[in-house]
Design an enzyme around this catalytic site. Structure first.
Site, PDB file in Angstrom:
ATOM      1  N   ASP A  11      76.755 -12.750  32.881  1.00  0.00           N
ATOM      2  CA  ASP A  11      76.577 -13.537  34.085  1.00  0.00           C
ATOM      3  C   ASP A  11      75.486 -12.872  34.927  1.00  0.00           C
ATOM      4  O   ASP A  11      75.196 -11.688  34.761  1.00  0.00           O
ATOM      5  CB  ASP A  11      77.916 -13.562  34.839  1.00  0.00           C
ATOM      6  CG  ASP A  11      77.822 -14.259  36.185  1.00  0.00           C
ATOM      7  OD1 ASP A  11      77.326 -15.394  36.233  1.00  0.00           O
ATOM      8  OD2 ASP A  11      78.245 -13.647  37.183  1.00  0.00           O
ATOM      9  N   ASP A  13      74.759 -13.793  38.834  1.00  0.00           N
ATOM     10  CA  ASP A  13      75.122 -13.621  40.240  1.00  0.00           C
ATOM     11  C   ASP A  13      76.427 -12.863  40.399  1.00  0.00           C
ATOM     12  O   ASP A  13      77.466 -13.277  39.879  1.00  0.00           O
ATOM     13  CB  ASP A  13      75.235 -14.984  40.920  1.00  0.00           C
ATOM     14  CG  ASP A  13      73.874 -15.580  41.226  1.00  0.00           C
ATOM     15  OD1 ASP A  13      73.177 -15.036  42.092  1.00  0.00           O
ATOM     16  OD2 ASP A  13      73.506 -16.594  40.598  1.00  0.00           O
ATOM     17  N   ASP A 172      82.097 -12.011  36.500  1.00  0.00           N
ATOM     18  CA  ASP A 172      82.910 -11.693  37.669  1.00  0.00           C
ATOM     19  C   ASP A 172      83.717 -12.858  38.218  1.00  0.00           C
ATOM     20  O   ASP A 172      84.723 -12.650  38.892  1.00  0.00           O
ATOM     21  CB  ASP A 172      82.025 -11.144  38.798  1.00  0.00           C
ATOM     22  CG  ASP A 172      81.146 -12.231  39.420  1.00  0.00           C
ATOM     23  OD1 ASP A 172      80.518 -13.005  38.665  1.00  0.00           O
ATOM     24  OD2 ASP A 172      81.094 -12.298  40.662  1.00  0.00           O
TER      25      ASP A 172
END
Length: 234
Positions: A11, A13, A172
């Site tokens: 990922d 961001d 996240d």
């Protein structure tokens, strides 16, 4: 060049960066933190899809797109361990593939600023953006027709072949849930929504705080001092 022993899907961001650029824009220039968090909880509970809530978030931001890019370039910081990891990954032939629910122009601009020209070799699979009125009006363009807008698992599944390298994923948040079960080892960021989801679904994960710990564990897998199973069991 050494053979590819591992591939890291990651990922962007909140994983490669300290902050989520989309959340930053939404919280400060869109619907605000409280409404955004309420939407995230609806995805975790199954009341809404990520595709639905992410469009709501982006539609709430009324700034020209160039202004959005400028703001994230001014405010978003790189995870303190990523540059060292990325340099190591280039030296050890560990491909890094970004799977993001963000927008490619923002991701590429941030990578170029925060990592440098070497980041051009990072493959990005993400959503995009449609600009109108010279960028004063814009909207997100989803990668696919899934409930995620970008089903990250679809890219990973292309690599699930006999004799493949070890596949790793780092994430996240709720945009990462489609990828959570697909790789040999999942790194989930401490205190974030992906861990909440993994606990609900009984998905094994290894917690991380910065890319330094991801780097340490992947290096041990590549040099043979650790295995995926030994890391997961810790």
């Amino acid at each position: 060049m050494s053979p590819v022993k591992a591939i890291l899907f990651t990922d962007f961001d909140g994983t490669i960066t300290k902050q989520d650029s989309n959340d930053f824009l939404t919280d400060n220039y869109g619907m605000g933190y409280e409404k955004r968090r309420a939407l995230n909880k609806q995805v975790i509970s199954g009341e809404k899809t990520f595709r639905e809530i992410f469009k709501e978030m982006m539609d709430s931001i009324k700034l020209p797109f160039k202004k959005c890019v400028d703001l994230v370039l001014e405010n978003i910081e790189l995870d303190p361990g990523f540059n060292d990891f990325y340099t190591w990954s280039l030296e050890n032939n560990v491909p890094v593939i970004v799977l993001s629910s963000g927008m490619e122009p923002i991701i590429r601009a941030l990578l170029t600023k925060l990592v440098g020209e070497s980041a051009q070799s990072i493959k990005i699979v993400s959503n995009n953006v449609k600009l109108e009125d010279e960028g004063n009006s814009w909207e997100i363009v989803y990668h696919d027709d899934s409930d995620f807008g970008h089903d990250k698992s679809s890219t990973i599944k292309k690599y699930l072949k006999p004799g493949r390298p070890i596949l790793l994923y780092a994430g996240d948040g709720i945009s990462d849930v489609s990828a959570a079960k697909e790789t040999d080892l999942l790194f989930a960021k401490k205190g974030q929504d992906l861990i909440t989801y993994c606990k609900q679904q009984n998905i094994k994960y290894t917690e991380f705080e910065t890319y330094a710990s991801i780097h340490e564990r992947i290096a041990k897998i590549v040099d043979g001092t650790e295995t995926v199973d030994s890391i997961v069991s810790k």
